[in-house]
Design a protein around this motif. Structure first.
Motif, short mmCIF file in Angstrom:
data_model
loop_
_atom_site.label_atom_id
_atom_site.label_comp_id
_atom_site.label_asym_id
_atom_site.label_seq_id
_atom_site.Cartn_x
_atom_site.Cartn_y
_atom_site.Cartn_z
N UNK A 98 9.33 4.56 -7.41
CA UNK A 98 8.62 3.75 -6.41
C UNK A 98 7.78 2.66 -7.07
N UNK A 99 7.03 3.04 -8.09
CA UNK A 99 6.18 2.07 -8.77
C UNK A 99 7.03 1.00 -9.46
N UNK A 100 8.07 1.41 -10.14
CA UNK A 100 8.95 0.45 -10.81
C UNK A 100 9.61 -0.50 -9.81
N UNK A 101 9.99 0.03 -8.66
CA UNK A 101 10.64 -0.79 -7.65
C UNK A 101 9.74 -1.93 -7.19
N UNK A 102 8.48 -1.65 -6.97
CA UNK A 102 7.55 -2.69 -6.53
C UNK A 102 7.18 -3.62 -7.69
N UNK A 103 6.89 -3.06 -8.84
CA UNK A 103 6.41 -3.87 -9.97
C UNK A 103 7.51 -4.73 -10.60
N UNK A 135 0.85 -1.19 0.00
CA UNK A 135 0.00 0.00 0.00
C UNK A 135 0.89 1.23 0.00
N UNK A 136 0.59 2.16 -0.90
CA UNK A 136 1.37 3.39 -1.00
C UNK A 136 0.42 4.58 -1.12
N UNK A 137 0.71 5.62 -0.36
CA UNK A 137 -0.04 6.86 -0.44
C UNK A 137 0.81 7.89 -1.19
N UNK A 139 1.00 14.80 -4.25
CA UNK A 139 1.82 15.81 -4.94
C UNK A 139 3.32 15.51 -4.91
N UNK A 140 3.67 14.27 -5.21
CA UNK A 140 5.08 13.88 -5.27
C UNK A 140 5.66 14.20 -6.64
N UNK A 141 6.99 14.30 -6.69
CA UNK A 141 7.67 14.53 -7.96
C UNK A 141 7.54 13.29 -8.83
#
Length: 81
Positions: free
Chosen positions: A22-27, A8-10, A13-15
């Motif tokens: 972050x998404x690539x790291x998990x996927x 789960x990630x919240x 307004x992130x860069x």
């Protein structure tokens, strides 16, 4: 029986480069049974649009969007539900 791992990630307004990393790291994990829940905590349109575009590329991501900024704790608890 394979165990499903939920991440789960919240996001608020992130860069773009942080979101993508972050998404690539998990996927890109080698374990194939991952459910990735991302909650957009009422980010601005640029961030929300970018998140939506990125998430369309991955079948194991569920994207949820808060209509108002609820903060980290409430948003993560929403993801647990």
């Amino acid at each position: 029986m394979k165990k499903l791992v939920s991440v789960i990630m919240s996001v608020h307004n992130e860069k773009r480069e942080y979101i993508k990393c972050s998404i690539n790291s998990i996927c890109n994990q080698t374990y194939p049974y991952i459910e990735f829940i991302i909650i957009d905590d009422a980010s601005d349109n640029d961030c929300s649009t970018y998140l939506k575009e990125l998430c369309e590329s991955y079948k194991n991501i569920k994207l949820i969007r808060n209509t108002e900024n609820l903060g980290l704790t409430i948003t993560l608890n929403k993801g647990l539900q």
